[in-house]
Design an enzyme around this catalytic site. Structure first.
Site, short mmCIF file in Angstrom:
data_model
loop_
_atom_site.label_atom_id
_atom_site.label_comp_id
_atom_site.label_asym_id
_atom_site.label_seq_id
_atom_site.Cartn_x
_atom_site.Cartn_y
_atom_site.Cartn_z
N SER A 198 0.72 -1.16 -0.05
CA SER A 198 -0.07 -0.05 -0.08
C SER A 198 0.93 1.32 -0.13
CB SER A 198 -0.97 0.09 1.17
OG SER A 198 -1.36 1.21 1.35
N TYR A 210 -2.07 -0.21 9.93
CA TYR A 210 -2.41 -0.67 8.67
C TYR A 210 -1.04 -0.49 7.87
CZ TYR A 210 -4.15 -1.18 3.75
OH TYR A 210 -4.10 -1.39 2.46
#
Length: 346
Positions: free
Chosen positions: A142, A167
């Site tokens: 990501s 995350y």
């Protein structure tokens, strides 16, 4: 070839599976179908792949009713024994891991969900690829790994040791874990750092979905950092094309002069985005144009764990695969709004 696509009921997994089937490949898709967002949307994506939305039993293989080369298994990545059994039975050529606990903000409230799915689950997948060798493991990282980096555009050579959400930390961990398995066991791995993906069948927790719903319902939009945000918005079809091209070109390590990784491991990292940074307010204006309605804006400060800007350098991916995103934001937003109105009948 035979592909395993994890997170197949997800936004990108659904689109990639359709692409693979169109190209004549065999696909086994797995997904836990968790309730992080609307389960009905996930089931609708599966139905689009020919999997009926009747109750699906855990670990039971279900064949598509209209796509002869697609099968689905409801499974969590955290279930290591079942994962190993699946690999032993199927003997996959290529694995694309798109399953993860997604969302920056949700990680502030439910950190353990990220450890279970993104850390434990990824180890299980790496172990399965180690013991049942595959030609290539492609996995979703990501843009969040760049944290509060100020240098633009983001490059995979940049330092990413300062994540601002769990995350992001879990995705950086995936990259380190993949490198270890590439180095120790020769598992060919490529990590793709996704930037903001949007388009038809998108996730309800993403900006385009939230904003479109609010505008069509006459509700105010929550605009964080008072609108001073930029994102590398990338249309889902461009992303799917990039993932597909990447899957077909596994890294070789340093053999024959290939210097992709200093350790000689068959390991790579790429950014995958649009290579353009779009102002959030311009994005909102594109939604207004597509919906024919004016947005009501509620300007708010920056949220914890968020970053003001993202911008991808995709030159390395383009050089290796020929990847070239070409969908204008205005066109992609219009396509999403048309899908949204059709899907929700509004």
């Amino acid at each position: 070839m035979k592909f395993l696509v994890t997170g197949v009921a997800g936004f990108i997994g659904h689109g990639l599976s359709k692409k693979l089937l169109q190209e004549g490949h065999q696909v086994v898709g797995i997904d836990s179908i968790n309730d992080y967002y609307d389960v009905n949307l996930k089931l609708a994506r599966l139905k689009d792949l020919g999997i009926d939305d009747a109750p699906i039993s855990e670990h039971q293989k279900v064949a598509s009713t209209d796509k002869s080369c697609f099968e689905f298994v409801k499974m969590k990545l955290e279930d290591g024994d079942e994962m190993n059994a699946l690999f032993e039975a199927e003997r996959f050529d290529i694995v694309v891991n798109l399953a993860a606990q997604a969302g920056v903000r949700y990680s502030l409230e439910n950190p353990r969900a990220y450890v279970d799915a993104n850390i434990v689950g990824f180890v299980n997948l790496l172990e399965a690829c180690r013991h049942h060798p595959v030609k290539h493991l492609v996995y979703a990282s990501s843009s969040s790994v760049y944290g509060a980096n100020k240098k633009m555009p983001f490059s995979t050579s940049d330092n990413v040791d300062h994540p601002v959400s769990l995350y992001a930390a879990s995705k950086k961990s995936n990259e380190l874990m993949a490198h270890t398995y590439s180095h120790l066991y020769g598992v060919p791995t490529t990590g793709l750092r996704f930037f903001t993906v949007y388009g038809p069948w998108g996730r309800p927790d993403m900006a385009l979905f939230i904003f479109t719903k609010a505008i069509l319902n006459g509700k105010p939009l929550k605009v964080f950092n008072y609108g001073k945000m930029k994102r590398d918005f990338t249309y889902v079809d461009d992303i799917v094309e990039g993932v597909y091209r990447t899957a077909l070109v596994p890294p070789k390590g340093q053999q024959e002069g290939d210097k992709e990784d200093l350790s000689g491991a068959p390991y790579r990292l790429f950014n995958i985005g649009n290579s353009k940074s779009v102002n959030l307010m311009d994005f909102i204006r594109a939604i207004e144009k597509a919906t024919g309605k004016e947005a009501v804006l509620e300007m708010l400060p920056m949220q914890p764990g968020d970053v003001p800007a993202t911008y991808a350098d995709v030159s390395a991916l383009s050089e290796v695969t020929g990847y070239k995103p070409n969908t204008r934001v205005e066109d992609g937003v219009a396509n999403f709004v048309n899908w949204y109105r059709d899907y929700y009948q509004v």
